[in-house]
Design an enzyme around this catalytic site. Structure first.
Site, mmCIF file in Angstrom:
data_model
loop_
_atom_site.group_PDB
_atom_site.id
_atom_site.type_symbol
_atom_site.label_atom_id
_atom_site.label_comp_id
_atom_site.label_asym_id
_atom_site.label_seq_id
_atom_site.Cartn_x
_atom_site.Cartn_y
_atom_site.Cartn_z
ATOM 1 N N PHE A 33 0.813 -1.231 0.000
ATOM 2 C CA PHE A 33 0.000 0.000 0.000
ATOM 3 C C PHE A 33 0.841 1.273 0.000
ATOM 4 O O PHE A 33 0.515 2.241 -0.690
ATOM 5 C CB PHE A 33 -0.942 -0.010 1.218
ATOM 6 C CG PHE A 33 -1.935 -1.134 1.171
ATOM 7 C CD1 PHE A 33 -1.698 -2.331 1.847
ATOM 8 C CD2 PHE A 33 -3.089 -1.018 0.404
ATOM 9 C CE1 PHE A 33 -2.608 -3.386 1.771
ATOM 10 C CE2 PHE A 33 -4.003 -2.071 0.326
ATOM 11 C CZ PHE A 33 -3.758 -3.253 1.011
ATOM 12 N N ARG A 34 1.943 1.274 0.780
ATOM 13 C CA ARG A 34 2.641 2.540 1.004
ATOM 14 C C ARG A 34 4.054 2.574 0.424
ATOM 15 O O ARG A 34 4.745 3.569 0.586
ATOM 16 C CB ARG A 34 2.648 2.851 2.516
ATOM 17 C CG ARG A 34 1.229 3.110 3.030
ATOM 18 C CD ARG A 34 1.099 3.245 4.535
ATOM 19 N NE ARG A 34 -0.329 3.365 4.856
ATOM 20 C CZ ARG A 34 -1.151 2.327 4.950
ATOM 21 N NH1 ARG A 34 -0.688 1.082 4.783
ATOM 22 N NH2 ARG A 34 -2.439 2.484 5.200
ATOM 23 N N HIS A 117 -7.787 -7.824 9.292
ATOM 24 C CA HIS A 117 -8.474 -6.901 8.377
ATOM 25 C C HIS A 117 -9.423 -7.651 7.455
ATOM 26 O O HIS A 117 -9.770 -7.168 6.388
ATOM 27 C CB HIS A 117 -7.446 -6.096 7.559
ATOM 28 C CG HIS A 117 -6.738 -5.069 8.404
ATOM 29 N ND1 HIS A 117 -5.619 -4.404 7.971
ATOM 30 C CD2 HIS A 117 -6.985 -4.601 9.662
ATOM 31 C CE1 HIS A 117 -5.214 -3.563 8.918
ATOM 32 N NE2 HIS A 117 -6.026 -3.676 9.959
ATOM 33 N N CYS A 125 -23.808 -9.155 2.194
ATOM 34 C CA CYS A 125 -24.658 -8.009 1.875
ATOM 35 C C CYS A 125 -24.458 -6.932 2.937
ATOM 36 O O CYS A 125 -24.498 -7.217 4.139
ATOM 37 C CB CYS A 125 -26.136 -8.434 1.863
ATOM 38 S SG CYS A 125 -27.251 -7.018 1.748
ATOM 39 N N CYS A 128 -28.227 -6.568 4.828
ATOM 40 C CA CYS A 128 -28.762 -7.618 5.734
ATOM 41 C C CYS A 128 -27.680 -8.514 6.308
ATOM 42 O O CYS A 128 -27.945 -9.333 7.187
ATOM 43 C CB CYS A 128 -29.804 -8.459 4.976
ATOM 44 S SG CYS A 128 -29.104 -9.523 3.704
ATOM 45 N N SER A 185 4.342 -1.660 7.408
ATOM 46 C CA SER A 185 4.890 -0.337 7.774
ATOM 47 C C SER A 185 4.492 0.021 9.203
ATOM 48 O O SER A 185 4.944 1.004 9.768
ATOM 49 C CB SER A 185 4.340 0.726 6.813
ATOM 50 O OG SER A 185 2.910 0.777 6.951
ATOM 51 N N ASN A 206 11.707 -6.667 7.386
ATOM 52 C CA ASN A 206 11.069 -5.705 6.491
ATOM 53 C C ASN A 206 12.051 -5.164 5.462
ATOM 54 O O ASN A 206 13.262 -5.099 5.728
ATOM 55 C CB ASN A 206 10.483 -4.539 7.315
ATOM 56 C CG ASN A 206 9.230 -3.958 6.664
ATOM 57 O OD1 ASN A 206 8.243 -4.664 6.464
ATOM 58 N ND2 ASN A 206 9.301 -2.683 6.293
#
Ligand code: APR
Length: 235
Positions: A33-34, A117, A125, A128, A185, A206
């Site tokens: 993402f970053r 996540h 849905c 509902c 991150s 990392n």
């Protein structure tokens, strides 16, 4: 201190927990993402990955997730995922707590996985809450029960994390002797609070370690696949 140090700590640990982020899947061909090539470099997450985007810009929201789901179909777990699955089988780790929504840890064979996540491969849905087949979402269908909007079971910005995954990850990290953080991150709350909740040793694997502000006992800079393969040599 090196990969052999981490292997020693793992062999001495009675409870090791892994916390992963999008950097765990980039070697499978999925953008993070970053980073420079990450999703949020060209797209504002609030326009496609938030509750308001689902409510106010549903077509763009749906297109973004349909595109991410389609790109998943051409990708598979890499060696690093397989090593983590092997470490679970060998009793070397208790849990993989992940921010990733690709289910690659489970596909590689890990059974004890907490999806902090959610995931983008199951659909419900929005109105509902009933589960519906992935194909309905991909075919732009509405809910067969109430005609509501369909969405993946991913945690959107503005939504709370799944209680069970959070409680399980928090409990295991609090009681872990060793927490290994891989490919994240640590910019997103509340997952970025988890490492400091551990009383055990903290390790960071990392690619980019410059931005790190947490106090790790050991930092192994490099790609997840390479570093995990290096550590695995000593186990
Ligand atoms: N090996 C190791 N680290 C890597 C690799 C790799 N092959 N590729 C990238 N990285 C590192 C990057 O340097 C970066 O620090 O992984 C990290 C990924 O960080 P982010 O892109 O911020 O991803 P993540 O931390 O998982 O984001 C958290 O933000 O948008 C939300 O819900 C989304 O779960 C995501 C959350």
């Amino acid at each position: 201190m090196t990969a052999s140090t981490l292997a020693q700590w793992m062999l001495q640990s009675n409870s090791t927990v892994i916390l992963t982020g999008a950097g765990m899947s980039t070697e499978s061909g999925i953008p993070d993402f970053r980073s420079r090539t990450g999703w949020w470099k060209n797209i504002d997450p609030r326009t496609v990955a938030s509750v308001e985007s689902l409510q106010q810009n549903y077509e763009l929201f749906r297109e973004f997730y349909q595109m991410r789901i389609k790109s998943l179909a051409d990708c598979t777990p890499h060696r690093g995922h397989e090593i983590l699955a092997d470490w679970e089988t060998r009793g070397l780790l208790k849990l993989v707590a992940t921010q990733n929504v690709d289910r690659f840890h489970q596909q590689a064979g890990n059974k004890a996985v907490a999806e902090l996540h959610g995931n983008i491969v199951t659909i419900r849905c929005q109105a509902c809450g009933k589960p519906l087949p992935l194909g309905h979402f991909m075919d732009n269908a509405v809910c067969t029960y109430c005609k509501g909007k369909l969405r993946p079971n991913v945690v959107l910005f503005g939504e709370t994390l799944p209680q069970e995954a959070w409680n399980r990850s928090l409990k295991e990290i609090q009681s872990a002797d060793l927490v290994i953080v891989i490919g994240t991150s640590l910019e997103v709350y509340p997952v970025n609070q988890l490492p400091a909740m551990s009383k055990g040793k903290l390790v960071y694997i990392n690619l980019d370690v410059a931005g790190n502000s947490q106090n790790f006992d050991l930092i192994l800079q490099g790609t997840a696949g390479e570093v995990l393969a290096e550590v695995d040599k000593y186990l």
